[in-house]
Design an enzyme around this catalytic site. Structure first.
Site, short mmCIF file in Angstrom:
data_model
loop_
_atom_site.label_atom_id
_atom_site.label_comp_id
_atom_site.label_asym_id
_atom_site.label_seq_id
_atom_site.Cartn_x
_atom_site.Cartn_y
_atom_site.Cartn_z
N GLU A 14 12.53 -18.15 7.94
CA GLU A 14 12.27 -19.18 8.92
C GLU A 14 12.66 -18.32 10.34
O GLU A 14 12.28 -18.12 11.55
CB GLU A 14 13.13 -20.40 9.32
CG GLU A 14 13.27 -21.11 7.73
CD GLU A 14 14.08 -20.71 6.43
OE1 GLU A 14 14.51 -21.82 5.92
OE2 GLU A 14 15.28 -20.08 7.05
N CYS B 271 18.81 -21.30 10.71
CA CYS B 271 17.37 -21.32 10.63
C CYS B 271 16.72 -23.21 11.43
O CYS B 271 16.49 -22.97 12.25
CB CYS B 271 17.06 -21.47 9.31
SG CYS B 271 17.12 -20.06 8.92
#
Length: 151
Positions: free
Chosen positions: A52, A83
């Site tokens: 991510e 993330c």
């Protein structure tokens, strides 16, 4: 288009090249794929190179903006707290994921200590020490605002 499959394919390609582990991500904007990546922790020797994070870095550079509020992210696994922080900072409102953090833990990728710390359940993980009376650090705020007023 199967956005999750793009993340899976990028992840397999990255694992085959020894770039990272079993995590991938695709970021989509108005139906257009902006990035499909696997994580690059091993390749970059970078603990923050989760899929991510790699995708967000790539997309912010491609789009030349920090505002990804018109984007969606597809992650092969439930994003970790780091993330999620980046996803929230970027303004992304929809996160699609497959595996859970419990699934990841079963395979040796546990983030339970991070989640416990952030929930206030375990403060023994890190010793946070507030440093007082630093005029040089206080000045950074003033300098930032002064630079932005000049624009």
């Amino acid at each position: 288009m199967d956005y999750m499959k793009l993340a899976v394919d990028a992840t397999i390609e990255g694992m085959n090249k020894k770039h990272g582990g079993p995590f991938g991500s695709t970021i989509v904007r108005n139906g257009e794929v902006i990035a499909a990546v696997g994580n690059t922790m091993m390749k970059d020797t970078d603990l923050s190179a989760h899929a991510e994070m790699v995708a967000i870095r790539e997309v912010t550079k491609k789009l030349n903006t920090f505002d990804l509020s018109d984007c969606e992210i597809y992650a092969t696994c439930e994003p970790c707290p780091m993330c999620m922080g980046a996803i929230i900072w970027a303004g992304i409102k929809k996160v699609y994921y497959c595996s859970t953090n419990e699934d990841a833990a079963k395979h040796g990728f546990s983030d339970k200590h991070l989640r416990a710390y952030l929930k206030g359940e375990d403060d023994s993980i890190v010793n946070m020490i507030k440093v007082e009376n630093r005029e040089d650090c206080d000045y950074l705020w003033e300098h930032f605002h002064k630079l932005n007023e000049e624009k």
